[in-house]
Design a protein around this motif. Structure first.
Motif, short mmCIF file in Angstrom:
data_model
loop_
_atom_site.label_atom_id
_atom_site.label_comp_id
_atom_site.label_asym_id
_atom_site.label_seq_id
_atom_site.Cartn_x
_atom_site.Cartn_y
_atom_site.Cartn_z
N THR A 87 70.71 102.36 30.96
CA THR A 87 71.84 101.77 31.67
C THR A 87 72.03 100.32 31.25
N GLU A 88 70.93 99.60 31.13
CA GLU A 88 71.00 98.20 30.71
C GLU A 88 71.49 98.09 29.26
N ARG A 89 71.01 98.98 28.40
CA ARG A 89 71.34 98.92 26.98
C ARG A 89 72.79 99.35 26.72
N TYR A 90 73.25 100.44 27.36
CA TYR A 90 74.53 101.03 27.01
C TYR A 90 75.59 100.98 28.12
N GLY A 91 75.26 100.40 29.26
CA GLY A 91 76.15 100.44 30.41
C GLY A 91 77.60 100.05 30.15
N LEU A 92 77.82 99.03 29.36
CA LEU A 92 79.18 98.57 29.08
C LEU A 92 79.76 99.16 27.81
N MET A 93 78.96 99.94 27.08
CA MET A 93 79.39 100.46 25.78
C MET A 93 79.77 101.94 25.81
N ILE A 94 79.40 102.66 26.85
CA ILE A 94 79.53 104.12 26.82
C ILE A 94 80.96 104.57 26.64
N PRO A 95 81.14 105.70 26.03
CA PRO A 95 80.13 106.55 25.42
C PRO A 95 79.59 105.94 24.13
N VAL A 96 78.35 106.29 23.81
CA VAL A 96 77.73 105.85 22.56
C VAL A 96 77.25 107.10 21.83
N VAL A 97 77.55 107.18 20.54
CA VAL A 97 77.15 108.32 19.73
C VAL A 97 76.16 107.84 18.67
N HIS A 98 75.01 108.50 18.63
CA HIS A 98 74.00 108.26 17.58
C HIS A 98 73.93 109.51 16.72
N ILE A 99 73.83 109.30 15.42
CA ILE A 99 73.60 110.40 14.49
C ILE A 99 72.25 110.14 13.84
N MET A 126 68.60 120.08 9.94
CA MET A 126 69.77 120.00 10.79
C MET A 126 69.82 118.61 11.43
N GLN A 127 71.00 118.05 11.46
CA GLN A 127 71.19 116.72 12.01
C GLN A 127 71.21 116.77 13.54
N LYS A 128 70.84 115.65 14.15
CA LYS A 128 70.86 115.53 15.61
C LYS A 128 71.88 114.46 15.99
N VAL A 129 72.81 114.84 16.86
CA VAL A 129 73.80 113.90 17.38
C VAL A 129 73.52 113.72 18.86
N THR A 130 73.38 112.48 19.29
CA THR A 130 73.11 112.17 20.68
C THR A 130 74.31 111.44 21.27
N LEU A 131 74.78 111.94 22.41
CA LEU A 131 75.87 111.31 23.14
C LEU A 131 75.30 110.69 24.40
N TYR A 132 75.33 109.37 24.46
CA TYR A 132 74.92 108.66 25.67
C TYR A 132 76.16 108.50 26.54
N SER A 133 76.07 108.99 27.78
CA SER A 133 77.24 109.00 28.66
C SER A 133 76.80 108.86 30.11
N ARG A 134 77.77 108.95 31.00
CA ARG A 134 77.48 108.99 32.44
C ARG A 134 78.55 109.83 33.10
N GLY A 135 78.28 110.26 34.30
CA GLY A 135 79.24 111.07 35.04
C GLY A 135 80.48 110.27 35.40
N ARG A 136 81.56 110.97 35.64
CA ARG A 136 82.83 110.36 36.04
C ARG A 136 83.32 109.34 35.00
N CYS A 137 83.19 109.69 33.73
CA CYS A 137 83.58 108.80 32.64
C CYS A 137 84.56 109.54 31.73
N PRO A 138 85.86 109.25 31.87
CA PRO A 138 86.86 109.95 31.04
C PRO A 138 86.64 109.77 29.53
N LEU A 139 86.24 108.59 29.10
CA LEU A 139 85.99 108.39 27.67
C LEU A 139 84.81 109.23 27.20
N CYS A 140 83.83 109.41 28.06
CA CYS A 140 82.66 110.25 27.71
C CYS A 140 83.09 111.70 27.55
N GLU A 141 83.95 112.18 28.42
CA GLU A 141 84.44 113.56 28.32
C GLU A 141 85.23 113.75 27.02
N LYS A 142 86.04 112.77 26.66
CA LYS A 142 86.80 112.85 25.41
C LYS A 142 85.87 112.84 24.21
#
Length: 84
Positions: free
Chosen positions: A45-57, A1-17
């Motif tokens: 936060t340093e790695r993905y702060g300006l990129m979120i949401p980020v999806v890894h498969i 089974m594949q693993k999908v990781t969603l890197y996000s933060r609270g109060r982030c409309p793009l993350c919710e979408k």
């Protein structure tokens, strides 16, 4: 089974979408979804702060910023095979 990781933060409309897109795709593809709040880690936060949401498969970056269902579906098809 594949693993999908969603890197996000609270109060982030793009993350919710992005999460909604992934939950919808779970109906078609067999994968486990893990959501990681980057605010719990200075390194993330340093790695993905300006990129979120980020999806890894399976550890490979598949999308960031605006997460498009079509693009994620293509990545999942390559990794998981055809939809259920």
């Amino acid at each position: 089974m594949q693993k999908v990781t969603l890197y996000s933060r609270g109060r982030c409309p793009l993350c919710e979408k992005a999460k909604a897109v992934l939950l919808e795709l779970m109906k078609e593809y067999d994968f486990v979804l893990e959501e990681v709040d980057i605010e719990q880690s200075d390194e993330l936060t340093e790695r993905y702060g300006l990129m979120i949401p980020v999806v890894h498969i399976d550890g490979e970056e598949a999308a960031f910023g605006f997460v498009n269902k079509y693009d994620i579906s293509n990545h999942l098809r390559k990794k998981c095979g055809t939809p259920q």
